[in-house]
Write a protein that holds these residues in place. Structure first.
Motif, mmCIF file in Angstrom:
data_model
loop_
_atom_site.group_PDB
_atom_site.id
_atom_site.type_symbol
_atom_site.label_atom_id
_atom_site.label_comp_id
_atom_site.label_asym_id
_atom_site.label_seq_id
_atom_site.Cartn_x
_atom_site.Cartn_y
_atom_site.Cartn_z
ATOM 1 N N VAL A 247 0.992 -1.373 0.480
ATOM 2 C CA VAL A 247 0.116 -0.006 0.176
ATOM 3 C C VAL A 247 0.974 1.272 0.118
ATOM 4 O O VAL A 247 2.200 1.563 0.787
ATOM 5 N N LEU A 248 0.667 1.943 -1.415
ATOM 6 C CA LEU A 248 1.640 3.200 -0.652
ATOM 7 C C LEU A 248 0.568 4.455 -0.632
ATOM 8 O O LEU A 248 -0.386 4.407 -1.133
ATOM 9 N N THR A 249 2.009 5.182 0.880
ATOM 10 C CA THR A 249 0.899 5.814 0.999
ATOM 11 C C THR A 249 0.789 7.846 0.770
ATOM 12 O O THR A 249 2.220 7.679 0.585
ATOM 13 N N LYS A 250 0.127 8.708 0.631
ATOM 14 C CA LYS A 250 1.249 9.954 0.587
ATOM 15 C C LYS A 250 1.284 10.548 -0.833
ATOM 16 O O LYS A 250 2.581 10.855 -1.093
ATOM 17 N N LEU A 251 0.522 9.419 -1.873
ATOM 18 C CA LEU A 251 1.010 9.968 -3.080
ATOM 19 C C LEU A 251 0.384 10.520 -3.977
ATOM 20 O O LEU A 251 0.840 11.545 -4.647
ATOM 21 N N ASP A 252 -0.270 11.941 -2.728
ATOM 22 C CA ASP A 252 -1.259 13.035 -3.384
ATOM 23 C C ASP A 252 0.162 14.432 -2.378
ATOM 24 O O ASP A 252 0.067 15.159 -3.196
ATOM 25 N N GLY A 253 1.204 13.368 -1.972
ATOM 26 C CA GLY A 253 2.432 14.571 -1.526
ATOM 27 C C GLY A 253 3.056 15.265 -2.739
ATOM 28 O O GLY A 253 3.424 14.208 -4.246
ATOM 29 N N ASP A 254 4.680 15.758 -2.078
ATOM 30 C CA ASP A 254 5.778 16.527 -3.043
ATOM 31 C C ASP A 254 6.220 15.091 -3.436
ATOM 32 O O ASP A 254 7.069 15.249 -2.809
ATOM 33 N N THR A 255 5.802 14.269 -4.095
ATOM 34 C CA THR A 255 6.759 12.837 -3.966
ATOM 35 C C THR A 255 6.930 13.048 -5.952
ATOM 36 O O THR A 255 6.045 13.201 -6.743
ATOM 37 N N ARG A 256 8.189 12.185 -6.165
ATOM 38 C CA ARG A 256 8.275 12.335 -7.469
ATOM 39 C C ARG A 256 7.306 10.696 -8.330
ATOM 40 O O ARG A 256 7.862 10.561 -9.146
ATOM 41 N N GLY A 257 6.794 10.332 -6.914
ATOM 42 C CA GLY A 257 6.360 9.432 -7.848
ATOM 43 C C GLY A 257 7.888 7.594 -8.370
ATOM 44 O O GLY A 257 6.306 6.380 -8.466
ATOM 45 N N GLY A 258 8.477 8.065 -7.823
ATOM 46 C CA GLY A 258 9.709 6.289 -8.733
ATOM 47 C C GLY A 258 9.015 5.316 -7.747
ATOM 48 O O GLY A 258 9.243 4.362 -8.815
ATOM 49 N N ALA A 259 9.077 5.427 -6.591
ATOM 50 C CA ALA A 259 8.592 3.946 -5.975
ATOM 51 C C ALA A 259 7.371 3.243 -6.010
ATOM 52 O O ALA A 259 7.582 2.090 -6.305
ATOM 53 N N ALA A 260 6.876 4.116 -6.680
ATOM 54 C CA ALA A 260 4.992 3.078 -7.413
ATOM 55 C C ALA A 260 5.414 2.660 -8.382
ATOM 56 O O ALA A 260 4.932 1.441 -9.386
ATOM 57 N N MET A 261 6.604 2.783 -9.716
ATOM 58 C CA MET A 261 6.845 2.085 -11.079
ATOM 59 C C MET A 261 8.032 1.488 -10.475
ATOM 60 O O MET A 261 8.223 0.199 -11.484
#
Length: 480
Positions: A247-261
């Motif tokens: 479960v990825l949290t804080k995906l709405d925050g100031d994140t570059r999103g690399g973890a999801a990929m």
């Protein structure tokens, strides 16, 4: 919001490609270089980036792509398909036990949002499966961990089994499972302890709990803002516990999103849910294909439709459509619609789900401050019942009174009334199948170019079709 920088860079690379009358090998090399840099800047794992770029280049370099019709569009499709594969291809549902209770073990490092996510998941199970979940408070180390779980549980009316902080967590889970079986709870969600980093004591305790209850799900909760560390954390927990999902949290925050990929590619374990807000309802199923579309700036209409269906009353929505068509939409309807829209989440996120709106210049010029809603509401609530029902009554003296009553400047009152009138006029045109109102809103440019125009045209045709069906039904009723 996550992926903003990545989306902007990828869109620019694709747009540059689309503008070329013919795509050469050199153009493809330049595009792949820009994609590689964009992914690395988004904190995607280096090995994952290397494999991704290699696969896309091999598929796009074929003569049938470069020499075929619309090579740029074919390359965009290849990138979209490979992004989807990278993140798991399709949504993966929760594992369910053959007999109740289904046991879900929440694990992760401190500060990732385990307890809040447990609450969000329990609420989702209650709403969608009409389930009766129960929490087991197995975090006896973090100060106020049990109190936090109890507060979360109270918000969603879910029971908590706890034995304080002086009992061994494995014993707490053992007794909690007995209570869940006696009470016939459908789900047991175990809120386990976290640490600031992975250590042997934490892993031994989690392994003992796993050995005791044989959970159907071991969900690793990861803060997506931790970037590459998120991938290392996922690997560490997976090696010790063989997790079933993330479960990825804080995906709405100031994140570059690399973890999801990166997580799916590195661990092979699916991302099952993502948290994109602070409310208890802000937990969504992770759809790799929809996320890929969002990353490429192609919107996410399916999620938008699902959010609308969840938050909008169908009967009320139909009544509002009729009022818009007949130009009788008033400020009471406006307030009701505003309340329903705010339930869907931040307006900025909603608009970005429309094709082409992720980095649309028109969106950047729109003031999306949440306080604006409160200001607009204050102005409308300062109106008399007659003024709310008849928007045409708004003369200068009434506007001055509204400014004084709401505590807002007269300029703001005038702007709100002007925007309301423009919206009313535009929605009348849209509901009658005339899309010029939408084109004017975006300065003659429909969102998402041809893709956006097609989506809007389909929406207009559906509205016309629905209208024809209702007229036909009314005629039948009159004949009877």
């Amino acid at each position: 919001m996550a992926f903003e920088g990545l989306t902007e860079r990828l869109q620019k690379a694709m747009e540059k490609l689309r503008r070329k009358p013919k795509v050469t090998e050199a153009d493809l090399r330049e595009t792949m270089r820009e994609i590689r840099l964009a992914l690395l800047e988004a904190d995607v794992n280096f090995t994952v980036v290397k494999d991704f770029v290699k696969t896309v280049r091999e598929k796009a370099a074929g003569a049938e792509v470069l020499k075929g019709l619309n090579p740029a569009q074919q390359i965009v499709k290849i990138v979209n398909d490979e992004l989807t594969k990278l993140m798991g291809e399709e949504a993966v549902p929760l594992n369910k036990a053959a007999h109740i209770p289904t046991v879900i073990m929440m694990v992760g490092l401190q500060g990732a949002g385990k307890t809040t996510t447990a609450g969000k998941l329990a609420l989702r199970l209650k709403n969608e499966d009409h389930a009766r979940p129960m929490f087991i408070a197995a975090d006896v180390y973090r100060p106020a961990a049990i109190t936090q779980l109890q507060q979360v549980a109270a918000q969603i009316d879910v029971p908590v089994f706890e034995k304080g902080t002086d009992v061994d967590p494995v014993e707490i889970v053992r007794e909690g499972m007995e209570v869940a079986k006696q009470n016939h709870n459908d789900y047991v969600i175990i809120d386990t302890a976290g640490r600031l980093q992975i250590d042997e004591q934490l892993m031994d305790e989690l392994a003992n709990i796993k050995e005791l209850v044989h959970p159907d799900e071991i969900l690793l909760v990861i803060d997506s803002m931790t970037g590459q560390n998120a991938v290392n954390t996922a690997q560490g927990f997976d090696d010790k516990l063989d997790i079933t999902g993330v479960v990825l949290t804080k995906l709405d925050g100031d994140t570059r999103g690399g973890a999801a990929m990166s997580i799916r590619a590195v661990t092979g374990k699916p991302i099952k849910f993502v948290g994109e807000g602070e409310k208890m309802s802000d937990l969504d199923v992770f759809h790799p294909d929809r996320m890929a579309s969002r990353i490429l700036g192609m919107g996410d209409m399916m999620t938008l439709i699902e959010k609308a269906q969840k938050n909008f009353d169908e009967e009320q929505a139909q009544e509002t459509m009729d009022k818009m068509r007949e130009n009788t939409f008033d400020y009471n309807d406006f307030l009701a619609q505003m309340d329903q829209v705010t339930k869907m989440g931040p307006l900025e996120n909603i608009l970005k789900m429309m094709p082409g709106m992720a980095n649309n210049p028109a969106l950047k010029n729109v003031n999306l401050d949440p306080k604006q809603f409160a200001h607009i509401k204050a102005i409308v609530l300062s109106m008399t019942p007659a003024e709310r029902e008849n928007p045409d009554l708004m003369n200068p003296s009434r506007r001055r009174r509204l400014a004084a009553g709401s505590g807002r400047p007269i300029v703001e009152v005038n702007r709100m009334i002007k925007q309301f009138n423009q919206m009313r006029k535009m929605m009348k045109q849209v509901t009658n199948g005339n899309m010029s109102g939408m084109q004017n809103l975006f300065g003659g440019q429909m969102p998402g170019g041809k893709m956006g125009q097609m989506a809007m045209s389909r929406m207009a045709r559906k509205m016309k079709k629905d209208k024809a069906k209702r007229i036909k039904k009314l005629r039948k009723l009159r004949k009877k």
